[in-house]
Design a protein around this motif. Structure first.
Motif, PDB file in Angstrom:
ATOM      1  N   UNK A  27       0.823  -1.201   0.000  1.00  0.00           N
ATOM      2  CA  UNK A  27       0.000   0.000   0.000  1.00  0.00           C
ATOM      3  C   UNK A  27       0.864   1.261   0.000  1.00  0.00           C
ATOM      4  N   UNK A  28       1.940   1.251   0.759  1.00  0.00           N
ATOM      5  CA  UNK A  28       2.851   2.407   0.805  1.00  0.00           C
ATOM      6  C   UNK A  28       3.531   2.623  -0.541  1.00  0.00           C
ATOM      7  N   UNK A  29       3.929   1.543  -1.185  1.00  0.00           N
ATOM      8  CA  UNK A  29       4.542   1.662  -2.516  1.00  0.00           C
ATOM      9  C   UNK A  29       3.526   2.244  -3.493  1.00  0.00           C
ATOM     10  N   UNK A  30       2.272   1.822  -3.394  1.00  0.00           N
ATOM     11  CA  UNK A  30       1.235   2.362  -4.269  1.00  0.00           C
ATOM     12  C   UNK A  30       1.029   3.857  -4.022  1.00  0.00           C
ATOM     13  N   UNK A  31       1.014   4.271  -2.764  1.00  0.00           N
ATOM     14  CA  UNK A  31       0.840   5.690  -2.437  1.00  0.00           C
ATOM     15  C   UNK A  31       2.008   6.512  -2.983  1.00  0.00           C
ATOM     16  N   UNK A  32       3.225   6.022  -2.792  1.00  0.00           N
ATOM     17  CA  UNK A  32       4.409   6.740  -3.276  1.00  0.00           C
ATOM     18  C   UNK A  32       4.423   6.762  -4.802  1.00  0.00           C
ATOM     19  N   UNK A  33       4.004   5.673  -5.421  1.00  0.00           N
ATOM     20  CA  UNK A  33       3.917   5.619  -6.880  1.00  0.00           C
ATOM     21  C   UNK A  33       2.928   6.675  -7.379  1.00  0.00           C
ATOM     22  N   UNK A  34       1.784   6.788  -6.734  1.00  0.00           N
ATOM     23  CA  UNK A  34       0.790   7.786  -7.144  1.00  0.00           C
ATOM     24  C   UNK A  34       1.293   9.212  -6.903  1.00  0.00           C
ATOM     25  N   UNK A  35       2.055   9.417  -5.830  1.00  0.00           N
ATOM     26  CA  UNK A  35       2.662  10.737  -5.604  1.00  0.00           C
ATOM     27  C   UNK A  35       3.618  11.093  -6.738  1.00  0.00           C
ATOM     28  N   UNK A  36       4.389  10.118  -7.201  1.00  0.00           N
ATOM     29  CA  UNK A  36       5.332  10.375  -8.295  1.00  0.00           C
ATOM     30  C   UNK A  36       4.579  10.670  -9.595  1.00  0.00           C
ATOM     31  N   UNK A  37       3.474   9.963  -9.839  1.00  0.00           N
ATOM     32  CA  UNK A  37       2.654  10.240 -11.023  1.00  0.00           C
ATOM     33  C   UNK A  37       2.077  11.655 -10.923  1.00  0.00           C
ATOM     34  N   UNK A  38       1.586  12.017  -9.744  1.00  0.00           N
ATOM     35  CA  UNK A  38       1.049  13.356  -9.523  1.00  0.00           C
ATOM     36  C   UNK A  38       2.113  14.420  -9.746  1.00  0.00           C
ATOM     37  N   UNK A  39       3.324  14.165  -9.293  1.00  0.00           N
ATOM     38  CA  UNK A  39       4.432  15.107  -9.474  1.00  0.00           C
ATOM     39  C   UNK A  39       4.673  15.373 -10.954  1.00  0.00           C
ATOM     40  N   UNK A  40       4.691  14.311 -11.752  1.00  0.00           N
ATOM     41  CA  UNK A  40       4.889  14.486 -13.198  1.00  0.00           C
ATOM     42  C   UNK A  40       3.713  15.229 -13.821  1.00  0.00           C
ATOM     43  N   UNK A  41       2.507  14.941 -13.370  1.00  0.00           N
ATOM     44  CA  UNK A  41       1.332  15.638 -13.877  1.00  0.00           C
ATOM     45  C   UNK A  41       1.365  17.118 -13.554  1.00  0.00           C
ATOM     46  N   UNK A  42       1.830  17.449 -12.356  1.00  0.00           N
ATOM     47  CA  UNK A  42       1.930  18.854 -11.959  1.00  0.00           C
ATOM     48  C   UNK A  42       2.959  19.578 -12.828  1.00  0.00           C
ATOM     49  N   UNK A  43       4.053  18.908 -13.148  1.00  0.00           N
ATOM     50  CA  UNK A  43       5.047  19.535 -14.028  1.00  0.00           C
ATOM     51  C   UNK A  43       4.425  19.877 -15.381  1.00  0.00           C
TER      52      UNK A  43
END
Length: 142
Positions: A27-43
């Motif tokens: 679950x933590x890996x999934x949350x961190x993965x989604x944070x990284x996807x969000x980071x790229x989307x924000x860029x």
């Protein structure tokens, strides 16, 4: 420890985010993965907003200042130039807010990787790759 380990236990970002099981790590890996996807989307969102600014405000600020000075002699308070300045400040405020959010998420991701847990690191790398793959084609769309 200052080296990467494969483990299902970790403390990420805050004391309450303490992982002690394989399911919690997944679950933590999934949350961190989604944070990284969000980071790229924000860029990408930040780049698209910058493009909007450049398209909607074609004249430079110095040219607007000259035009505004000429407009002041005519006594017009709601000139198109002042509306353009107002719109530019709104875009600039939006970009600044997006930048702050991007920096905060980036530091959260960095601190998660500094747990030196290999699973978390792989989640960040995979999330960044997926985010780039999904978000960057949106830049070419009008």
């Amino acid at each position: 420890m200052m080296h990467f380990i494969f483990s299902d236990t970790a403390v990420l970002l805050f004391d309450f985010w303490s992982v002690h099981s394989p399911a919690g790590m997944a679950l933590s890996v999934l949350v961190v993965l989604l944070l990284a996807v969000l980071y790229e989307g924000i860029k990408v969102g930040k780049a698209k907003l910058l493009h909007q600014v450049l398209v909607n405000l074609p004249t430079s600020i110095s040219q607007q200042a000259i035009a505004e000075t000429d407009g002041e002699s005519a006594g017009s308070d709601s000139s198109p130039v002042s509306r353009t300045h107002h719109r530019w400040y709104l875009y600039h405020f939006g970009q600044s807010l997006i930048h702050v959010i991007q920096v905060v998420i980036g530091y959260f991701i960095m601190l998660a990787v500094m747990s030196y847990n290999t699973w978390i690191f792989l989640g960040v790398v995979l999330g960044s790759a997926v985010g780039y793959y999904l978000a960057y084609p949106l830049l070419s769309m009008a």
